[in-house]
Design an enzyme around this catalytic site. Sequence first.
Site, PDB file in Angstrom:
ATOM      1  N   SER A 148      -9.591   2.102   2.814  1.00 40.52           N
ATOM      2  CA  SER A 148      -8.402   2.795   2.335  1.00 40.52           C
ATOM      3  C   SER A 148      -7.402   1.862   1.667  1.00 40.52           C
ATOM      4  O   SER A 148      -6.633   2.285   0.823  1.00 40.52           O
ATOM      5  CB  SER A 148      -7.741   3.582   3.469  1.00 40.52           C
ATOM      6  OG  SER A 148      -7.028   2.771   4.350  1.00 40.52           O
ATOM      7  N   LYS A 208       0.848  -1.188   0.000  1.00 37.89           N
ATOM      8  CA  LYS A 208       0.000   0.000   0.000  1.00 37.89           C
ATOM      9  C   LYS A 208       0.888   1.243   0.000  1.00 37.89           C
ATOM     10  O   LYS A 208       1.924   1.278   0.664  1.00 37.89           O
ATOM     11  CB  LYS A 208      -0.899  -0.034   1.240  1.00 37.89           C
ATOM     12  CG  LYS A 208      -1.927   1.075   1.336  1.00 37.89           C
ATOM     13  CD  LYS A 208      -2.795   0.856   2.568  1.00 37.89           C
ATOM     14  CE  LYS A 208      -3.819   1.950   2.767  1.00 37.89           C
ATOM     15  NZ  LYS A 208      -4.667   1.686   3.959  1.00 37.89           N
ATOM     16  N   SER A 222     -10.096  -0.832   7.109  1.00 37.08           N
ATOM     17  CA  SER A 222      -9.423  -0.594   5.834  1.00 37.08           C
ATOM     18  C   SER A 222      -8.641  -1.779   5.286  1.00 37.08           C
ATOM     19  O   SER A 222      -8.116  -1.706   4.178  1.00 37.08           O
ATOM     20  CB  SER A 222      -8.499   0.622   5.944  1.00 37.08           C
ATOM     21  OG  SER A 222      -9.277   1.795   5.982  1.00 37.08           O
TER      22      SER A 222
END
Length: 513
Positions: free
Chosen positions: A184, A104, A208
Amino acid sequence: MRILRVVTLSLVLAVGAAVPAPAAPALDLDRSTIPQLQRLMDRGKLSSVRLTGQYLDRIRTVDRDVRAVPAVDPTALAQAAASDLRRRTGHARGALEGIPVLLKDNIDTRGQDTTAGSRALSGKPPAADATLARKLRAAGAVVLGKANLSEWANFRSTRSTSGWSGVGGQTHNPYVLDRNPCGSSSGSGAAVAASLAQVAIGTETDGSIVCPAGANGVVGAKPSLGLVSRTGVVPISAEQDTAGPMARNVVDTAITLSALQGRDPADPPTSDYPADQPTDYARELQPGALKGARIGLWRQSGINTEVDRVVGEAAEVLRSRGAEVVDVELPYQDQVGAAEGAALLSEFARDLPAYLKTRAGVPQSIAELVEFNRRDPVELSKFGQELFEQALTAPGTDDPGYREQRATATSLARRSIDETLTAHDLDAILSPTNSPAWKTAYGSGDAFELGSSTPAAVAGYPNVSVPAGYAGELPIGVSLFAGRWADAEVLSLAAAFEQAAPVRRAPRYLPGG
């Protein structure tokens, strides 16, 4: 502009690696597991260069529609060639040797941008890897690149749209492209679902990891707070943030979590981990884990009929494998939610500036970020920055009101799980992870219906989402969670559920529906 940098075989030749064997039949990347890939590489029937190349090819082609990977690491094939050399010479590093992993884009990587999705951090890479990135490299992983995210991990606006960032644009759900990937870690979940990497790393403050796992039909493990270091990860809250793996199956998730775990002197909660030796989470998976288990079923019924159906089917799967299913309700949820939001603002105001000070050449405060966004032509084009502005006036973490909010949120979240487990003599609690993915839109925020992430997220307890069914083409997951440090037990129950109900299917990239 979307950046995509893919190196070719010339780089591999430049570092002196052997040319891969002539073309072999393409791997079924969607179904392949890490143990299967390792056996092929050990037998010389597959190389990391070939495996990495196939993922890079999919990023070049499939990701045109999904938009989950804003940048690949230009050294990916060189990393793979080095891995193949280590394997040939008997120096393989670990269970992730040669396995391509996406991170990420809020996880620091030396020499490659880490932006948290914000243009304010573009073009100024961190000086060092995050601790978890170093651990992945130490286990032999190939860092393939960065996955898009909801900008600033969805903590910039009260009306933000999941999966959008100023750097990466909008990530789409690979099952139905006009639907949202949720949470997210949206790029990590969508990338794994679309077979753009074998595994990906996400982060979670509340939902998330598990929500994008559920919405994109993959497995996501949100570990106990303190199991995985957060050093070098763009923060929201040191009291709730953690990082964890996402994969298409539980065994890959468990293998990756084994590599991520460990104490870090720079991250005090990791010193609480009770085991002197790292846990091999893959070895802890027990196929018969559901037999004799007592599972609390937090149905959250009546909100979405498709979710009700999938949860009911999941309960029957549990019973068919010998589990006893007990309907439960988790107390204190309204109080937890009310206290959590205010506490997070104060923690964000404390923790983000401390991180920014580790990065040269970027804004050093939230106030500077607010001003950057006001001047930038892209950053405020879809929604505002209300949370940033609220953080400017949030009470400090030495404020008695803040301390009461954090104490209330954490203690009641833990009690909601602990008391339910104890009252019903349960091994874990199961609840729906997500409702069917909504259509992506801008202006009013996400059309979120339901989730079950908050108790475990605020408590710092483990939570694993596993695919459980579909509403038409759209995946629905169920989450299993329990007390702190019960990561191995929860993963084992998730693996047994996955084996009993292998419902996951590859996405078809439908344009709308």
